[in-house]
Design a protein around this motif. Structure first.
Motif, short mmCIF file in Angstrom:
data_model
loop_
_atom_site.label_atom_id
_atom_site.label_comp_id
_atom_site.label_asym_id
_atom_site.label_seq_id
_atom_site.Cartn_x
_atom_site.Cartn_y
_atom_site.Cartn_z
N VAL A 1 0.85 -1.18 0.00
CA VAL A 1 0.00 0.00 0.00
C VAL A 1 0.90 1.25 0.00
CG1 VAL A 1 -1.79 1.29 1.22
CG2 VAL A 1 -1.80 -1.22 1.27
N THR A 2 0.73 2.07 -1.02
CA THR A 2 1.50 3.32 -1.12
C THR A 2 0.52 4.50 -1.12
OG1 THR A 2 1.46 3.47 -3.54
CG2 THR A 2 3.17 2.08 -2.55
N ARG A 3 1.06 5.73 -1.11
CA ARG A 3 0.21 6.91 -1.01
C ARG A 3 -0.71 7.08 -2.21
NH1 ARG A 3 5.12 9.17 1.15
NH2 ARG A 3 4.90 9.60 3.38
N ARG A 4 -0.28 6.65 -3.37
CA ARG A 4 -1.07 6.85 -4.59
C ARG A 4 -1.88 5.62 -4.99
NH1 ARG A 4 3.66 10.11 -7.98
NH2 ARG A 4 3.41 12.10 -6.88
N CYS A 5 -1.97 4.64 -4.12
CA CYS A 5 -2.77 3.46 -4.42
C CYS A 5 -4.25 3.84 -4.51
CB CYS A 5 -2.60 2.39 -3.34
SG CYS A 5 -1.10 1.40 -3.51
N VAL A 6 -4.93 3.27 -5.46
CA VAL A 6 -6.38 3.48 -5.56
C VAL A 6 -7.14 2.46 -4.73
CG1 VAL A 6 -6.22 4.52 -7.84
CG2 VAL A 6 -6.52 2.04 -7.64
N ALA A 7 -6.44 1.47 -4.21
CA ALA A 7 -7.04 0.45 -3.34
C ALA A 7 -6.10 0.22 -2.17
CB ALA A 7 -7.25 -0.86 -4.11
N ASP A 8 -6.68 -0.15 -1.03
CA ASP A 8 -5.85 -0.43 0.13
C ASP A 8 -6.24 -1.74 0.81
OD1 ASP A 8 -8.26 0.24 1.26
OD2 ASP A 8 -7.49 1.90 2.47
N LYS A 9 -7.12 -2.52 0.17
CA LYS A 9 -7.55 -3.79 0.73
C LYS A 9 -7.50 -4.87 -0.33
CE LYS A 9 -10.63 -1.67 4.16
NZ LYS A 9 -12.03 -1.56 4.65
N LEU A 10 -7.41 -6.12 0.13
CA LEU A 10 -7.39 -7.27 -0.77
C LEU A 10 -8.19 -8.39 -0.14
CD1 LEU A 10 -6.05 -8.45 -3.41
CD2 LEU A 10 -4.29 -9.39 -1.90
N ASN A 11 -9.09 -8.97 -0.89
CA ASN A 11 -9.86 -10.11 -0.40
C ASN A 11 -8.96 -11.33 -0.41
OD1 ASN A 11 -11.50 -12.48 -0.31
ND2 ASN A 11 -13.27 -11.29 -0.95
N PRO A 12 -8.51 -11.83 0.75
CA PRO A 12 -7.52 -12.91 0.76
C PRO A 12 -8.04 -14.21 0.16
CG PRO A 12 -8.35 -12.49 2.98
CD PRO A 12 -8.87 -11.39 2.11
N GLU A 13 -9.31 -14.54 0.38
CA GLU A 13 -9.85 -15.78 -0.16
C GLU A 13 -9.91 -15.72 -1.69
OE1 GLU A 13 -13.55 -16.73 1.65
OE2 GLU A 13 -12.70 -16.96 3.67
N ARG A 14 -10.35 -14.60 -2.19
CA ARG A 14 -10.43 -14.45 -3.65
C ARG A 14 -9.04 -14.47 -4.28
NH1 ARG A 14 -10.69 -10.34 -7.52
NH2 ARG A 14 -12.19 -10.77 -9.21
N ALA A 15 -8.09 -13.78 -3.63
CA ALA A 15 -6.73 -13.76 -4.15
C ALA A 15 -6.11 -15.14 -4.14
CB ALA A 15 -5.88 -12.79 -3.32
N ARG A 16 -6.34 -15.88 -3.06
CA ARG A 16 -5.81 -17.24 -2.99
C ARG A 16 -6.44 -18.14 -4.05
NH1 ARG A 16 -1.51 -19.57 -2.35
NH2 ARG A 16 -1.13 -18.12 -0.63
N ALA A 17 -7.73 -17.95 -4.32
CA ALA A 17 -8.39 -18.75 -5.35
C ALA A 17 -7.80 -18.46 -6.73
CB ALA A 17 -9.89 -18.46 -5.35
N ILE A 18 -7.48 -17.20 -7.01
CA ILE A 18 -6.89 -16.84 -8.30
C ILE A 18 -5.51 -17.48 -8.46
CG2 ILE A 18 -5.92 -14.91 -9.63
CD1 ILE A 18 -8.22 -13.20 -8.44
N VAL A 19 -4.71 -17.40 -7.40
CA VAL A 19 -3.37 -17.98 -7.43
C VAL A 19 -3.44 -19.49 -7.60
CG1 VAL A 19 -1.40 -18.46 -5.93
CG2 VAL A 19 -2.23 -16.11 -6.15
N THR A 20 -4.33 -20.14 -6.87
CA THR A 20 -4.45 -21.59 -6.93
C THR A 20 -4.90 -22.05 -8.31
OG1 THR A 20 -4.95 -21.69 -4.57
CG2 THR A 20 -5.53 -23.61 -5.89
N GLU A 21 -5.90 -21.38 -8.86
CA GLU A 21 -6.39 -21.76 -10.19
C GLU A 21 -5.31 -21.58 -11.24
OE1 GLU A 21 -9.92 -20.55 -13.36
OE2 GLU A 21 -10.13 -20.03 -11.24
N ALA A 22 -4.53 -20.51 -11.13
CA ALA A 22 -3.44 -20.29 -12.08
C ALA A 22 -2.40 -21.40 -11.99
CB ALA A 22 -2.79 -18.94 -11.83
N ALA A 23 -2.07 -21.81 -10.76
CA ALA A 23 -1.10 -22.89 -10.57
C ALA A 23 -1.62 -24.21 -11.14
CB ALA A 23 -0.76 -23.04 -9.09
N GLU A 24 -2.90 -24.46 -10.95
CA GLU A 24 -3.50 -25.69 -11.49
C GLU A 24 -3.47 -25.69 -13.01
OE1 GLU A 24 -6.69 -26.36 -7.80
OE2 GLU A 24 -7.34 -25.44 -9.68
#
Length: 260
Positions: free
Chosen positions: A119-142
Motif C-alpha cells: 500500500v502506497t500513497r497513490r494506491c487506488v485500493a488499500d484492501k485485498l480479499n484474501p480468499e479471492r486472491a488465494r483462489a486466483i493464485v491456486t487456479e493459475a497454478a492448477e
C-alpha cells in the motif's frame, strides 16, 4: 501393438488440496472443487484426477465415489516431487481489482515464490480479499501445472515493507525517474535472493522514492523507454529476471502442458 495410453491422461482434472498426500491417502473433496469435478468434469468412479498438496508434489489419484456434493479420491502414485522455486518475491502496489487479479495470475505462472501486496500513497485500493486472491493464485497454478503455490502475504504499507526488508535480499524497484536497465542489473546473477517493488498507477511520490533509495539493499531499475502500466511493469520485470537469473535457464524441466 498400439501404445499403452498414458495414465493419468493429460486431460485429467488438476486440483490443489490442503491434505498432505501419500500413496493410499483417501480424501473427500467438497464445496466448489466437488462441483467442478462432479458437475463440470463429470467424473465417475475409476476416473483419474491429478492432486497437488504444495508439500510433497503431484499425485495421480482415482475417483472412488462421485456424488452431487462430494467426491471421494484415493492417491495412487507420486508423479512429480514439488518443484524447486527460485527465491524471487514480487511486491506490487495494490491497483484496480481486475488488473491486480492479472498480476496474481501471471506472477504465479511465471514462478514467483512470494507475493507481497503493498500500500502506497497513490494506491487506488488499500484492501485485498484474501480468499479471492488465494483462489486466483491456486487456479493459475492448477492451469499451468505448477506443483508449488506462491506464498501470498497480507497487504503491507510501504514503510513497514522497507523497515522489515531482509538485509541479504536485493530489492529492485521500478523507478520512473530512471535507473540501471534491469537486464544489466541482473546480468550474471546466480539466482540471488531477490525482490521486485512495483509502484501504483501514479508511481511513487518523492518521499516514498527517497525512502526506498535510502535502503541499502535497494537498486533503482529501468524497464525501458516506454511508460508501462503497473501490471505490465510487474510482469515484464519477472520475465526478465527469470530469463537472466531464474530457472528459465534450465535445460531440463517439466514440459509445458500439451507438449510432447
Amino acid at each position: 501393438m498400439p501404445a499403452t495410453p498414458a495414465w493419468p491422461p493429460k486431460s485429467a482434472p488438476r486440483l490443489f488440496v490442503a491434505e498432505t498426500l501419500h500413496a493410499g491417502t483417501r480424501l473427500t473433496i467438497d464445496g466448489p472443487q466437488a462441483h467442478y469435478l462432479a458437475r463440470v468434469m463429470r467424473v465417475s468412479p475409476g476416473n483419474p484426477v491429478v492432486l497437488c498438496d504444495d508439500v510433497t508434489g503431484e499425485w495421480a489419484a482415482r475417483v472412488t465415489e462421485a456424488g452431487k456434493r462430494s467426491v471421494a479420491l484415493e492417491c495412487i502414485e507420486l508423479l512429480r516431487e514439488r518443484e524447486t522455486v527460485p527465491d524471487i518475491w514480487l511486491c506490487p502496489a495494490l491497483i484496480k481489482k481486475d488488473r491486480f487479479d492479472l498480476v496474481l495470475e501471471k506472477a504465479t505462472e511465471l514462478g514467483v515464490a512470494r507475493i507481497v501486496p503493498v500500500v502506497t500513497r497513490r494506491c487506488v485500493a488499500d484492501k485485498l480479499n484474501p480468499e479471492r486472491a488465494r483462489a486466483i493464485v491456486t487456479e493459475a497454478a492448477e492451469q499451468c501445472a505448477r506443483t508449488a503455490l506462491p506464498e501470498l502475504a497480507a497487504p503491507v504499507k510501504l514503510a513497514a515493507l522497507l523497515a522489515d526488508w531482509p538485509v541479504d535480499r536485493t530489492l529492485y524497484f521500478a523507478d520512473e525517474n530512471g535507473g540501471v536497465p534491469l537486464v544489466e542489473a541482473v546480468a550474471g546473477a546466480d539466482r540471488p535472493r531477490t525482490g521486485f517493488l512495483i509502484g501504483p498507477e501514479g508511481g511513487f511520490d518523492d518521499q516514498e522514492r527517497a525512502a526506498i533509495r535510502a535502503l541499502p539493499q535497494a537498486v533503482p531499475i529501468s524497464l525501458g523507454p516506454r511508460i508501462l502500466r503497473a501490471e505490465t511493469a510487474a510482469l515484464a520485470a519477472l520475465a526478465i529476471w527469470m530469463a537472466q537469473a531464474g530457472d528459465w535457464r534450465d535445460r531440463e524441466g517439466p514440459r509445458n502442458p500439451g507438449e510432447e
